[in-house]
Design a protein around this motif. Structure first.
Motif, PDB file in Angstrom:
ATOM      1  N   GLU A 152     -49.046  -5.124   9.857  1.00 47.87           N
ATOM      2  CA  GLU A 152     -47.909  -5.998  10.132  1.00 47.87           C
ATOM      3  C   GLU A 152     -46.767  -5.653   9.190  1.00 47.87           C
ATOM      4  OE1 GLU A 152     -46.860 -10.792  10.433  1.00 47.87           O
ATOM      5  OE2 GLU A 152     -48.914 -10.096  10.046  1.00 47.87           O
ATOM      6  N   THR A 153     -45.577  -5.426   9.759  1.00 49.18           N
ATOM      7  CA  THR A 153     -44.402  -5.047   8.984  1.00 49.18           C
ATOM      8  C   THR A 153     -43.493  -6.257   8.802  1.00 49.18           C
ATOM      9  OG1 THR A 153     -44.496  -2.773   9.819  1.00 49.18           O
ATOM     10  CG2 THR A 153     -42.410  -3.518   8.870  1.00 49.18           C
ATOM     11  N   ARG A 154     -43.070  -6.485   7.566  1.00 47.28           N
ATOM     12  CA  ARG A 154     -42.143  -7.571   7.248  1.00 47.28           C
ATOM     13  C   ARG A 154     -40.892  -6.977   6.618  1.00 47.28           C
ATOM     14  NH1 ARG A 154     -47.237  -9.513   6.046  1.00 47.28           N
ATOM     15  NH2 ARG A 154     -47.801 -11.531   6.964  1.00 47.28           N
ATOM     16  N   THR A 155     -39.772  -7.624   6.863  1.00 45.14           N
ATOM     17  CA  THR A 155     -38.496  -7.159   6.311  1.00 45.14           C
ATOM     18  C   THR A 155     -37.836  -8.294   5.533  1.00 45.14           C
ATOM     19  OG1 THR A 155     -37.322  -7.769   8.346  1.00 45.14           O
ATOM     20  CG2 THR A 155     -38.150  -5.508   8.187  1.00 45.14           C
ATOM     21  N   TRP A 156     -37.090  -7.913   4.500  1.00 48.56           N
ATOM     22  CA  TRP A 156     -36.333  -8.868   3.694  1.00 48.56           C
ATOM     23  C   TRP A 156     -34.973  -8.259   3.365  1.00 48.56           C
ATOM     24  CZ3 TRP A 156     -41.252  -7.170   2.427  1.00 48.56           C
ATOM     25  CH2 TRP A 156     -42.295  -8.089   2.564  1.00 48.56           C
ATOM     26  N   THR A 157     -34.032  -9.101   2.998  1.00 52.57           N
ATOM     27  CA  THR A 157     -32.759  -8.652   2.449  1.00 52.57           C
ATOM     28  C   THR A 157     -32.825  -8.876   0.944  1.00 52.57           C
ATOM     29  OG1 THR A 157     -31.580  -9.211   4.475  1.00 52.57           O
ATOM     30  CG2 THR A 157     -30.270  -8.955   2.475  1.00 52.57           C
ATOM     31  N   ALA A 158     -32.753  -7.795   0.176  1.00 52.22           N
ATOM     32  CA  ALA A 158     -32.995  -7.889  -1.259  1.00 52.22           C
ATOM     33  C   ALA A 158     -32.087  -6.932  -2.011  1.00 52.22           C
ATOM     34  CB  ALA A 158     -34.466  -7.582  -1.573  1.00 52.22           C
ATOM     35  N   PHE A 202     -27.118  -6.066  -1.950  1.00 52.53           N
ATOM     36  CA  PHE A 202     -28.231  -6.422  -1.082  1.00 52.53           C
ATOM     37  C   PHE A 202     -28.336  -5.448   0.089  1.00 52.53           C
ATOM     38  CE2 PHE A 202     -27.756 -10.247  -3.468  1.00 52.53           C
ATOM     39  CZ  PHE A 202     -29.000 -10.838  -3.486  1.00 52.53           C
ATOM     40  N   ALA A 203     -29.585  -5.133   0.443  1.00 51.23           N
ATOM     41  CA  ALA A 203     -29.868  -4.254   1.590  1.00 51.23           C
ATOM     42  C   ALA A 203     -31.202  -4.661   2.178  1.00 51.23           C
ATOM     43  CB  ALA A 203     -29.879  -2.792   1.161  1.00 51.23           C
ATOM     44  N   GLU A 204     -31.491  -4.206   3.368  1.00 47.03           N
ATOM     45  CA  GLU A 204     -32.746  -4.553   4.031  1.00 47.03           C
ATOM     46  C   GLU A 204     -33.877  -3.675   3.514  1.00 47.03           C
ATOM     47  OE1 GLU A 204     -34.143  -3.846   8.431  1.00 47.03           O
ATOM     48  OE2 GLU A 204     -33.017  -5.748   8.372  1.00 47.03           O
ATOM     49  N   VAL A 205     -34.988  -4.309   3.147  1.00 53.18           N
ATOM     50  CA  VAL A 205     -36.194  -3.596   2.707  1.00 53.18           C
ATOM     51  C   VAL A 205     -37.360  -4.056   3.573  1.00 53.18           C
ATOM     52  CG1 VAL A 205     -35.368  -3.319   0.352  1.00 53.18           C
ATOM     53  CG2 VAL A 205     -36.704  -5.339   0.954  1.00 53.18           C
ATOM     54  N   ALA A 206     -38.399  -3.227   3.677  1.00 52.20           N
ATOM     55  CA  ALA A 206     -39.539  -3.531   4.543  1.00 52.20           C
ATOM     56  C   ALA A 206     -40.827  -3.099   3.868  1.00 52.20           C
ATOM     57  CB  ALA A 206     -39.392  -2.840   5.896  1.00 52.20           C
ATOM     58  N   HIS A 207     -41.927  -3.691   4.337  1.00 54.13           N
ATOM     59  CA  HIS A 207     -43.260  -3.305   3.856  1.00 54.13           C
ATOM     60  C   HIS A 207     -44.275  -3.550   4.964  1.00 54.13           C
ATOM     61  CE1 HIS A 207     -46.713  -2.706   1.263  1.00 54.13           C
ATOM     62  NE2 HIS A 207     -47.188  -3.867   1.648  1.00 54.13           N
ATOM     63  N   THR A 208     -45.195  -2.620   5.153  1.00 50.06           N
ATOM     64  CA  THR A 208     -46.276  -2.748   6.134  1.00 50.06           C
ATOM     65  C   THR A 208     -47.577  -2.998   5.390  1.00 50.06           C
ATOM     66  OG1 THR A 208     -45.157  -1.233   7.652  1.00 50.06           O
ATOM     67  CG2 THR A 208     -47.501  -1.648   8.039  1.00 50.06           C
ATOM     68  N   GLU A 253     -65.860  -7.274   7.672  1.00 53.82           N
ATOM     69  CA  GLU A 253     -66.626  -6.400   8.564  1.00 53.82           C
ATOM     70  C   GLU A 253     -66.446  -6.821  10.025  1.00 53.82           C
ATOM     71  OE1 GLU A 253     -67.973  -3.743   7.647  1.00 53.82           O
ATOM     72  OE2 GLU A 253     -67.818  -4.037   5.488  1.00 53.82           O
ATOM     73  N   VAL A 254     -66.349  -8.117  10.264  1.00 53.77           N
ATOM     74  CA  VAL A 254     -66.094  -8.590  11.631  1.00 53.77           C
ATOM     75  C   VAL A 254     -64.740  -8.087  12.119  1.00 53.77           C
ATOM     76  CG1 VAL A 254     -65.660 -10.645  13.033  1.00 53.77           C
ATOM     77  CG2 VAL A 254     -67.592 -10.601  11.457  1.00 53.77           C
ATOM     78  N   ARG A 255     -63.742  -8.115  11.241  1.00 54.40           N
ATOM     79  CA  ARG A 255     -62.406  -7.665  11.642  1.00 54.40           C
ATOM     80  C   ARG A 255     -62.347  -6.174  11.887  1.00 54.40           C
ATOM     81  NH1 ARG A 255     -60.792 -11.373   7.515  1.00 54.40           N
ATOM     82  NH2 ARG A 255     -60.593  -9.638   6.063  1.00 54.40           N
ATOM     83  N   THR A 256     -63.067  -5.393  11.080  1.00 56.62           N
ATOM     84  CA  THR A 256     -62.905  -3.938  11.138  1.00 56.62           C
ATOM     85  C   THR A 256     -63.977  -3.216  11.954  1.00 56.62           C
ATOM     86  OG1 THR A 256     -64.121  -3.713   9.042  1.00 56.62           O
ATOM     87  CG2 THR A 256     -61.727  -3.912   8.920  1.00 56.62           C
ATOM     88  N   ASN A 257     -65.153  -3.810  12.142  1.00 58.79           N
ATOM     89  CA  ASN A 257     -66.252  -3.096  12.785  1.00 58.79           C
ATOM     90  C   ASN A 257     -66.770  -3.763  14.048  1.00 58.79           C
ATOM     91  OD1 ASN A 257     -66.687  -0.842  10.867  1.00 58.79           O
ATOM     92  ND2 ASN A 257     -67.182  -2.473   9.431  1.00 58.79           N
ATOM     93  N   THR A 258     -66.048  -4.740  14.558  1.00 55.33           N
ATOM     94  CA  THR A 258     -66.439  -5.352  15.825  1.00 55.33           C
ATOM     95  C   THR A 258     -65.215  -5.431  16.723  1.00 55.33           C
ATOM     96  OG1 THR A 258     -65.962  -7.682  15.298  1.00 55.33           O
ATOM     97  CG2 THR A 258     -68.070  -6.804  14.534  1.00 55.33           C
ATOM     98  N   GLY A 259     -65.466  -5.704  17.985  1.00 57.31           N
ATOM     99  CA  GLY A 259     -64.380  -5.855  18.940  1.00 57.31           C
ATOM    100  C   GLY A 259     -63.997  -7.292  19.181  1.00 57.31           C
ATOM    101  N   TYR A 260     -64.291  -8.187  18.223  1.00 55.60           N
ATOM    102  CA  TYR A 260     -63.988  -9.612  18.392  1.00 55.60           C
ATOM    103  C   TYR A 260     -62.481  -9.796  18.483  1.00 55.60           C
ATOM    104  CZ  TYR A 260     -64.704 -14.649  17.818  1.00 55.60           C
ATOM    105  OH  TYR A 260     -64.754 -16.000  18.008  1.00 55.60           O
ATOM    106  N   ALA A 261     -62.004 -10.329  19.601  1.00 55.43           N
ATOM    107  CA  ALA A 261     -60.574 -10.361  19.891  1.00 55.43           C
ATOM    108  C   ALA A 261     -59.809 -11.230  18.899  1.00 55.43           C
ATOM    109  CB  ALA A 261     -60.332 -10.852  21.315  1.00 55.43           C
ATOM    110  N   ARG A 262     -60.394 -12.340  18.455  1.00 59.12           N
ATOM    111  CA  ARG A 262     -59.702 -13.275  17.565  1.00 59.12           C
ATOM    112  C   ARG A 262     -60.222 -13.177  16.128  1.00 59.12           C
ATOM    113  NH1 ARG A 262     -56.410 -16.838  19.436  1.00 59.12           N
ATOM    114  NH2 ARG A 262     -56.805 -18.260  17.693  1.00 59.12           N
ATOM    115  N   ALA A 263     -60.653 -11.974  15.745  1.00 59.54           N
ATOM    116  CA  ALA A 263     -61.206 -11.810  14.401  1.00 59.54           C
ATOM    117  C   ALA A 263     -60.173 -12.129  13.327  1.00 59.54           C
ATOM    118  CB  ALA A 263     -61.725 -10.388  14.219  1.00 59.54           C
ATOM    119  N   GLY A 264     -58.892 -11.856  13.589  1.00 61.68           N
ATOM    120  CA  GLY A 264     -57.871 -12.138  12.595  1.00 61.68           C
ATOM    121  C   GLY A 264     -57.745 -13.601  12.256  1.00 61.68           C
ATOM    122  N   HIS A 265     -58.131 -14.491  13.176  1.00 64.94           N
ATOM    123  CA  HIS A 265     -57.998 -15.932  12.957  1.00 64.94           C
ATOM    124  C   HIS A 265     -59.348 -16.630  12.786  1.00 64.94           C
ATOM    125  CE1 HIS A 265     -53.718 -15.768  13.991  1.00 64.94           C
ATOM    126  NE2 HIS A 265     -54.060 -14.969  14.978  1.00 64.94           N
TER     127      HIS A 265
END
Length: 763
Positions: A467-473, A456-462, A677-689
């Motif tokens: 957003e980057t996540r890590t696992w032990t795999a 087992f070793a630590e692996v990651a993916h962005t 398009e809202v997430r990528t082409n506007t400045g809406y602060a809470r577009a992710g949610h």
């Protein structure tokens, strides 16, 4: 005595009705209000206090509803409430509009306008340009408009005043606005005038002389559901309309054509009514204005047209063609949508009285009458294809049969990663898929030895959102057995250690035939399979995924070979007999051991045949029962024709369901595209949610339809409740306008704007 006929509501031509008793006339001389044909209020042109007094008193005496009075006078209900409050508190003097102060010199100098146009040509948004040159976004819009005055220090002239309701929310006669620098006056449009008269075309359609009615738009302000126009650029990318024309050609001659029916169905789904019955809960005139008609089709028309399309038997061809167009595009990260395909089965339960075969529902946790479907989603989890499975079909068989269709859709020989859950576990299937150019991604099924901790070793993916996540795999190679011949198939295994409820941990294993992906990306893609489950849950709530859009059924194939349920029951009896035999054998061994062991002080023990037979009697009876159960199980055939097991079994009609699936998939993918398009082409602060919630709010909003410029259809939306939401939709409008999408069935290019909240009335 002869009864006197009732007086007309209005006695002047061109009067606008306000409810059933009041009518309003406004012209160059001023305005007049008629109540049951009697003149009750009148004012001269420019007499704002009297005009406001008339509106307030009509509401006070309840001559019409507040909404009708406000719409007729071109104001908001809130403004009418303020007028009534002020009149009651301070009399007519309180209705005199405040004098507007002088305005300063315009910032839009010739140099600044040139700078703004240059930045816009480089692709900067209105908000970016406004921040860079220190003006409002509406000043940027003024600078870019065709009639902007480029002379230094001059103002853009206002549009000539008319007596119809303006689109910026101000009163047509008052001419007031509540903030400085409101921008150029827009072309004023009448509030909800009558749609374009289509009576002649309807008569021609009844006679069979009209192929379909083309969209025609009347200038109108405050149009409900005008926000649905925002969906058209994204709807075009789904391929629903273009692929439908290619597959179906056209509907039979009639008033409502193919594009109108499909576009209206998508609009209704986006408005929260995905079923045909939902047409009874949407104002047909309001939806008709968005479709360019006098009214939208009603329930019986929708059902008749849908049945005609389903009757061609080409719904599957439509889905396949839409999937090919969808998967040949790219997602928002620029990646290939067909790089990963997720496949899963879905059980659509049936609650009616027809005799439908039962299927085990994982969600309900017991067998129910149902129809099984196999769904395919792209790398982003968006649905792209659905096929109807045979009753009782396993996911392994459906996957094997689906591979040729997927290869046709993808269109080339590239390897595609296909992800699915443990329901598709079959090493023979994995081997077959690898030979056909598909890589496998699934969870390992069954028990296996744990991987040593040293691997087992630590692996990651962005991910695509940064957003980057890590696992032990642990990344190892394994061989899984294929059948019972001893053949094995080599695969790659990614193992993780996860915690279990109550404490402790266990290892879970992912199997794949892709050797090039990093371990972190394999874990991410396997977890992303839940996007498909999330779609099922979302679509059940908002797009009636499990609804029965057609109640017709046909007899199932009586000769179709199906598993014999008696075989399963007989096998259960074999297992029960084997368990009784094992217990009897253990009890007999214990009894014989006790009988053979001599008591203390006893040299020998004598066991007679009678005693031995008594001890072994239960074992012999259990062995006989086991042999009889095995023999009975062997004599029962494993499969039988359906007619012998379930005579009269039926299957639900599928073509209509596949067609409605295509429409609702297009609606879902349209909303998802707008949210992206809202997430990528506007400045809406809470577009992710909140991107999806913002899109739903904008799609059901009101606005103006302005077809005054040839070749264009301008949609001017009303502001949303909050400034940040309004600003985000304004940026979205800029982006959608740049696509230059044509309204289906016309040569008009759509242009989107949003009204200036600062110009809304405050009185």
């Amino acid at each position: 005595m002869t009864a006197q006929p009732p007086l007309p509501i209005a006695v002047e031509e061109g009067a606008v009705p306000l409810g059933s008793a009041v009518s309003l006339v406004e012209d160059a001389d001023g305005g007049r209000v008629f109540l049951h044909g009697q003149l009750v209020y009148a004012w001269d042109d420019g007499d704002t206090p009297t005009r406001r007094f008339a509106a307030a008193k009509l509401a006070d005496i309840k001559a019409a509803s507040v909404a009708d009075i406000a719409a007729g006078f071109g104001i908001d209900p809130g403004t009418l409430w303020l007028w009534r409050r002020d009149l009651k508190a301070s009399g007519v003097a309180a209705l005199v509009p405040d004098k507007r102060g002088p305005r300063g010199a315009s910032k839009l100098t010739g140099t600044l306008i040139s700078d703004i146009k240059g930045r816009r040509a480089r692709g900067d948004s209105f908000r970016t340009i406004a921040a860079a040159v220190d003006v409002s976004t509406f000043s940027v819009q003024r600078a870019l408009s065709a009639d902007a005055d480029t002379d230094e220090g001059t103002e853009t002239p206002a549009a000539p005043a008319t007596k119809t309701a303006p689109v910026d929310g101000t009163s047509a006669v008052d001419g007031t606005a509540g903030a400085a620098d409101p921008g150029p006056r827009e072309v004023r449009l009448p509030v909800l005038p009558d749609p374009v008269d289509r009576s002649g075309e309807r008569a021609a359609a009844r006679a069979g002389l009209l192929e379909c009615a083309a969209p025609a738009f009347a200038p109108a302000a405050r149009v409900p559901l005008a926000g649905l126009f925002l969906a058209l650029p994204a709807l075009e990318t789904t391929g629903l309309l273009g692929c439908s024309r290619e597959v179906f050609g056209a509907l039979a001659p009639g008033f409502y054509g193919l594009e109108t029916i499909l576009t209206g169905a998508v609009f209704a789904a986006l408005a929260g009514e995905p079923r045909a019955e939902g047409a009874t809960r949407i104002d047909p005139v309001a939806l008709g204005r968005v479709l360019g008609l006098d009214r939208a089709p009603e329930v019986k028309t929708l059902r008749r047209k849908t049945a005609a399309l389903a009757g061609t038997g080409k719904a599957g061809d439509l889905l396949t063609l839409m999937a090919a167009q969808h998967l040949n595009g790219s997602d928002d990260e620029g990646g290939d949508l067909a790089a990963v395909l997720y496949v899963d089965g879905h059980v659509r339960a049936y609650q009616g009285r027809k005799k439908i075969g039962k299927v085990h529902s994982t969600r309900l946790k017991f067998p129910v009458p149902a129809t099984e479907e196999t769904w395919v989603a792209d790398a982003a989890g968006a649905p792209v294809l659905v096929v109807m499975a045979e009753p009782g079909a396993a996911l392994t068989g459906e996957l094997r049969g689906l591979l040729p269709t997927l290869r046709t859709i993808i269109g080339d020989g590239r390897r595609v990663l296909v992800g699915f859950d443990r329901g598709g576990w079959s090493p023979a299937l994995f081997q077959h898929m690898a030979g056909k150019g598909f890589d496998v991604l699934t969870w390992r099924k069954g028990t296996t030895k744990d991987i040593d901790a040293s691997h087992f070793a630590e692996v990651a993916h962005t991910d695509g959102h940064g957003e980057t996540r890590t696992w032990t795999a642990a990344d190892t190679a394994v061989e899984v057995p294929v059948g019972t011949t001893g053949e094995v198939f080599a695969m790659r295994q990614i193992s993780r250690t996860v915690n279990v409820p109550g404490g402790g941990s266990r290892q879970i294993h992912i199997l794949t035939t892709d050797t090039g992906l990093p371990a972190g990306e394999v874990i991410h893609k396997m977890g992303a399979r839940w996007r498909q489950e999330n779609y099922f849950r979302y679509a059940r709530m908002r797009f009636s995924l499990d609804s029965h859009d057609a109640y017709a059924s046909t007899d199932d194939d009586a000769e179709r070979s199906v598993p014999n349920p008696a075989k399963r029951k007989a096998y259960q009896q074999v297992l029960a007999a084997k368990a009784r035999y094992d217990k009897a054998e253990a009890d007999t061994d214990a009894a014989l051991l006790a009988a053979r062991t001599p008591a203390p002080g006893t040299a020998t023990v004598l066991i007679t045949n009678t005693e031995h037979n008594a001890i072994t009697a239960d074992l012999i009876a259990a062995e006989t029962a086991l042999e009889q159960a095995q023999a009975a199980h062997q004599e029962i055939p494993a499969r039988l024709p359906l007619g012998e097991i379930a005579p009269g079994q039926q299957v639900l009609e599928t073509e209509t369901k596949l067609l409605t699936h295509a429409i609702r998939m297009a609606a879902f993918n349209t909303a998802s595209t707008l949210a992206r398009e809202v997430r990528t082409n506007t400045g809406y602060a809470r577009a992710g949610h909140e991107a999806h919630a913002l899109v739903r709010q904008a799609l059901t909003g009101s606005g103006d339809i302005d077809p005054s410029q040839d070749g264009y259809l301008t949609i001017r939306l009303d502001p949303l409740p909050t400034q940040r939401a309004t600003a985000a939709i304004a940026e979205l409008c800029d982006h959608l306008t740049a696509t230059e999408t044509r309204y289906p069935g016309t040569d008009r290019i759509l242009r989107f704007e949003i009204k200036n909240r600062a110009a809304s009335p405050t009185n």
